[in-house]
Design a protein around this motif. Structure first.
Motif, mmCIF file in Angstrom:
data_model
loop_
_atom_site.group_PDB
_atom_site.id
_atom_site.type_symbol
_atom_site.label_atom_id
_atom_site.label_comp_id
_atom_site.label_asym_id
_atom_site.label_seq_id
_atom_site.Cartn_x
_atom_site.Cartn_y
_atom_site.Cartn_z
ATOM 1 N N ARG A 182 -3.020 45.839 78.568
ATOM 2 C CA ARG A 182 -3.175 45.918 77.105
ATOM 3 C C ARG A 182 -4.059 47.104 76.733
ATOM 4 N N VAL A 183 -3.569 47.901 75.815
ATOM 5 C CA VAL A 183 -4.368 49.024 75.321
ATOM 6 C C VAL A 183 -5.331 48.497 74.266
ATOM 7 N N LEU A 184 -6.594 48.911 74.383
ATOM 8 C CA LEU A 184 -7.625 48.405 73.472
ATOM 9 C C LEU A 184 -7.977 49.422 72.397
ATOM 10 N N ASP A 185 -7.849 50.701 72.739
ATOM 11 C CA ASP A 185 -8.220 51.728 71.765
ATOM 12 C C ASP A 185 -7.654 53.071 72.214
ATOM 13 N N VAL A 186 -7.549 53.963 71.262
ATOM 14 C CA VAL A 186 -7.137 55.332 71.583
ATOM 15 C C VAL A 186 -8.084 56.270 70.859
ATOM 16 N N VAL A 187 -8.635 57.199 71.598
ATOM 17 C CA VAL A 187 -9.506 58.197 70.983
ATOM 18 C C VAL A 187 -8.711 59.492 70.914
ATOM 19 N N GLU A 188 -8.561 60.017 69.690
ATOM 20 C CA GLU A 188 -7.782 61.252 69.556
ATOM 21 C C GLU A 188 -8.632 62.450 69.966
ATOM 22 N N GLY A 189 -8.069 63.360 70.701
ATOM 23 C CA GLY A 189 -8.816 64.549 71.131
ATOM 24 C C GLY A 189 -7.913 65.433 71.961
ATOM 25 N N ALA A 190 -8.508 66.334 72.694
ATOM 26 C CA ALA A 190 -7.724 67.208 73.563
ATOM 27 C C ALA A 190 -8.281 67.094 74.980
ATOM 28 N N PRO A 191 -7.814 66.184 75.796
ATOM 29 C CA PRO A 191 -6.678 65.300 75.524
ATOM 30 C C PRO A 191 -7.109 64.019 74.792
ATOM 31 N N CYS A 192 -6.103 63.228 74.359
ATOM 32 C CA CYS A 192 -6.399 61.884 73.808
ATOM 33 C C CYS A 192 -6.752 60.975 74.987
ATOM 34 N N GLU A 193 -7.487 59.920 74.676
ATOM 35 C CA GLU A 193 -7.853 58.976 75.733
ATOM 36 C C GLU A 193 -7.394 57.565 75.346
ATOM 37 N N VAL A 194 -6.533 57.000 76.190
ATOM 38 C CA VAL A 194 -6.001 55.656 75.942
ATOM 39 C C VAL A 194 -6.814 54.687 76.795
ATOM 40 N N LYS A 195 -7.496 53.736 76.142
ATOM 41 C CA LYS A 195 -8.393 52.847 76.898
ATOM 42 C C LYS A 195 -7.744 51.479 77.110
ATOM 43 N N THR A 196 -7.805 51.013 78.338
ATOM 44 C CA THR A 196 -7.312 49.668 78.645
ATOM 45 C C THR A 196 -8.385 48.963 79.483
ATOM 46 N N HIS A 197 -8.190 47.663 79.766
ATOM 47 C CA HIS A 197 -9.135 46.956 80.634
ATOM 48 C C HIS A 197 -9.049 47.470 82.066
ATOM 49 N N LYS A 198 -7.901 48.089 82.405
ATOM 50 C CA LYS A 198 -7.649 48.429 83.809
ATOM 51 C C LYS A 198 -7.950 49.877 84.145
ATOM 52 N N GLY A 199 -7.831 50.764 83.202
ATOM 53 C CA GLY A 199 -8.051 52.185 83.491
ATOM 54 C C GLY A 199 -7.790 52.979 82.225
ATOM 55 N N LYS A 200 -7.853 54.311 82.356
ATOM 56 C CA LYS A 200 -7.690 55.187 81.193
ATOM 57 C C LYS A 200 -6.483 56.076 81.411
ATOM 58 N N ILE A 201 -5.826 56.423 80.317
ATOM 59 C CA ILE A 201 -4.800 57.464 80.424
ATOM 60 C C ILE A 201 -5.230 58.609 79.523
ATOM 61 N N ARG A 202 -5.235 59.807 80.094
ATOM 62 C CA ARG A 202 -5.482 60.997 79.269
ATOM 63 C C ARG A 202 -4.122 61.621 78.996
ATOM 64 N N ALA A 203 -3.875 61.892 77.696
ATOM 65 C CA ALA A 203 -2.553 62.416 77.335
ATOM 66 C C ALA A 203 -2.699 63.395 76.187
ATOM 67 N N LYS A 204 -1.814 64.384 76.181
ATOM 68 C CA LYS A 204 -1.837 65.351 75.067
ATOM 69 C C LYS A 204 -1.453 64.610 73.779
ATOM 70 N N ASP A 205 -0.441 63.757 73.863
ATOM 71 C CA ASP A 205 0.024 63.009 72.689
ATOM 72 C C ASP A 205 0.161 61.531 73.034
ATOM 73 N N VAL A 206 -0.014 60.709 71.994
ATOM 74 C CA VAL A 206 0.089 59.262 72.195
ATOM 75 C C VAL A 206 1.049 58.696 71.143
ATOM 76 N N VAL A 207 1.931 57.795 71.580
ATOM 77 C CA VAL A 207 2.847 57.132 70.645
ATOM 78 C C VAL A 207 2.512 55.651 70.629
ATOM 79 N N ILE A 208 2.150 55.155 69.448
ATOM 80 C CA ILE A 208 1.828 53.728 69.335
ATOM 81 C C ILE A 208 3.088 53.011 68.876
ATOM 82 N N ALA A 209 3.752 52.352 69.839
ATOM 83 C CA ALA A 209 5.033 51.703 69.559
ATOM 84 C C ALA A 209 4.863 50.204 69.769
ATOM 85 N N THR A 210 3.858 49.639 69.111
ATOM 86 C CA THR A 210 3.498 48.231 69.331
ATOM 87 C C THR A 210 4.046 47.314 68.233
#
Ligand SMILES: Cc1cc2nc3c(=O)[nH]c(=O)nc-3n(C[C@H](O)[C@H](O)[C@H](O)COP(=O)(O)OP(=O)(O)OC[C@H]3O[C@@H](n4cnc5c(N)ncnc54)[C@H](O)[C@@H]3O)c2cc1C
Ligand code: FES
Length: 504
Positions: free
Chosen positions: A203-231
């Protein structure tokens, strides 16, 4: 009327294998992180991967098992009575783009299925909006005319293959139906070729927009140039979509009827009663998938809603068996056009899509083409019609105000409602109630084995008070539609945190 339901799941889930993609276990760097693996997320991810982007899809639960896994799966540009409304309120140009994009979405699904070589029961069929009321016939005629003006394959008819009479109907030719989960499982497999692109149970808990964006979950982080919230409804509140799209829930039955009562085509009944009917070929013969009148999440006696739907099917069909019962919800946009685009006016790298008005198989495919084009820097002629930051004051201002005042009223009223002076021991098996216990109001459920499940009543999204859904055994938030299981785990909605658990 007592009835047994052999399967309390959707036909789509029951007829496809369970998935077992890994949880996210390490931090990851990709071009695009897609949050949510329904039709919007998986289609967007596929289009981006095909354009050479590295993509990770992160799903809180199981892929294609939430709204898209519980749909009725008509793939059509016929969305009830909408085109006369869109022409009047948005103008002919935007109405035409809405029509054209949804019509094109049918072809997009057909093409993707063919390219992936998946047999997802895709079949071309006519779709109908029908009414039993003579008073609604002029509106039907006007809708057929409006749709024809927009180059849709529409006509007004008075006969259908339903085994009961209608006063009139709008017919669209060459629409389609399919098995949404077979389709999405094939997309997920294509995405994950070589591994490492699809994650479940994360489960994603938060996304911090930046360069790169940071997608936060309980398990780990994803750094991505772009994020699509398709929830389905965005999990980030920054865009304010919780106050612009409103949850509407439906119950669905899968029934068997005699061959002579199996209609040809897909049907949406408007007025009283409202319903949706389509036929799914199965190994055991045709299954009629019938849904009833929608209701606002957390506002209805769901058992009474089931009785209404049962009464509808038994009054219109000679029901041989009821094989499936499931529930589902989607969000309505205030002006009936989904929101697709940047999350906020300032977002450069976070995109979202929501408010599909229960037409998100076509609209969700449109959303995937718009978002992927925007991220790839391609012009998309439909994007402007769906843009997230439009002002809906003229077309939906009154609805927006009414809905949000109602939410405020509920928030206040429920806060001051005291729990029952009742001991937990008084709850019978299968019963739930709001109980004042140890100076606290608690949501308490006793399961059929007698075990007590005690959770907080306070929705973790914005603090409204959850209500018991008797039929589906969940705690549902009447404000923005978050739903939680009896132990407080998030099932769906904008909430990302579980309800607090108490010992009984
Ligand atoms: C009764 C009913 C019948 C319908 N029938 C039709 C129809 O015939 N035709 C049609 O076009 N449309 C229909 N719809 C609408 C359509 O099914 C939906 O609009 C569409 O499936 C929505 O897809 P989605 O990808 O937005 O949502 P979903 O399929 O729900 O996907 C979103 C995913 O995001 C995940 N997620 C949520 N939060 C997080 C998080 N924090 N972290 C990670 N993942 C998360 C969820 O678990 C979920 O898997 C119907 C809807 C209903 C309610
Ligand atoms: S869903 Fe928003 S307060 Fe519960």
């Amino acid at each position: 009327m007592a009835e047994t339901y052999p399967k309390r799941t959707s036909y789509w889930l029951d007829s496809t294998p369970a998935t077992n993609y890994p949880e996210l276990s390490n931090d990851l760097d990709v071009d695009v992180a897609v949050i949510g693996a329904g039709i919007v997320g998986l289609t967007t991810a596929l289009l981006l991967k095909r354009a050479g982007r590295s993509v990770a899809v992160v799903e809180a639960r199981r892929i294609a098992a939430q709204v898209t896994g519980h749909t009725t799966a008509k793939l059509t540009s016929l969305h009830g009575l909408i085109y006369a409304h869109l022409i009047e309120n948005l103008g002919e140009h935007r109405a035409r783009l809405y029509a054209e994009s949804n019509q094109a979405a049918i072809g997009v699904v057909e093409t993707i299925a063919r390219q992936l070589g998946v047999d997802c029961d895709f079949e071309r069929k006519a779709a109908y909006t029908v009414t039993a009321s003579k008073e609604q016939v002029p509106a039907m005629v006007a809708e057929a005319e409006a749709a024809k003006r927009l180059a849709l394959p529409a006509s007004f008819v008075t006969e259908t293959t339903l085994p009961f009479p209608v006063a009139g109907a709008v017919r669209f030719d060459h629409q389609a139906q399919f098995h949404p989960r077979k389709y999405l499982l094939a997309i997920a497999a294509a995405l994950n070729e070589g591994g490492g692109a699809v994650f479940e149970g994360t489960r994603v808990l938060d996304v911090v927009e930046g360069a790169p964006c940071e997608v936060k979950t309980h398990k780990g982080k994803i750094r991505a140039k772009d994020v699509v919230i398709a929830t389905n409804i965005p999990i980030l509140d920054r865009g304010g979509f919780f106050a612009r799209a409103f949850p509407r829930r439906h119950l669905v039955l899968g029934i068997r009827v005699p061959p002579e009562q199996v209609p040809e085509g897909m049907f949406l009944g408007i007025g009283e009663p409202s319903f949706s009917i389509r036929v799914q070929p199965t190994e055991a013969g045709p299954l009629l998938i019938v849904s009833g009148q929608g209701f606002r999440t957390g506002h209805a006696d769901t058992e009474a809603k089931l009785r209404e739907l049962q009464s509808f099917v038994h009054s219109r069909f000679e029901v041989r068996s009821v094989d499936y019962l499931w529930g589902n919800q989607d969000y309505d946009a205030v002006d009936r056009v989904p929101y697709v685009g940047p999350l906020t006016p300032f977002s450069k790298h976070i995109y979202t899509a929501t408010g599909f008005n229960a037409w998100g198989l076509s609209n969700g495919t449109v959303a995937a083409t718009i978002i992927s084009d925007e991220l790839l820097g391609n012009h998309n002629r439909w994007a402007e019609t769906y843009r997230t930051q439009r002002l809906e004051l003229k077309t939906g201002g009154a609805k927006w105000l009414r809905e949000n005042l109602h939410v405020g009223e509920m928030w206040l009223r429920d806060k001051f409602h005291t729990g029952k002076k009742r001991a937990i021991d008084e709850l019978a098996p299968g019963e739930a109630d709001v109980i004042s216990h140890r100076e606290k109001k608690m949501a308490v459920y006793r399961d059929d084995e007698g075990n007590i499940h005690c959770v907080s009543l306070v929705c973790t999204h914005m603090g409204c008070t959850v209500r018991w859904n008797k039929l589906e055994k969940s705690w549902d938030c009447p404000c923005h539609g978050s739903r939680f299981d009896v132990d407080g785990a998030v099932l769906s909605g904008p909430a990302v945190e579980d309800l607090e658990r108490f010992s009984g």
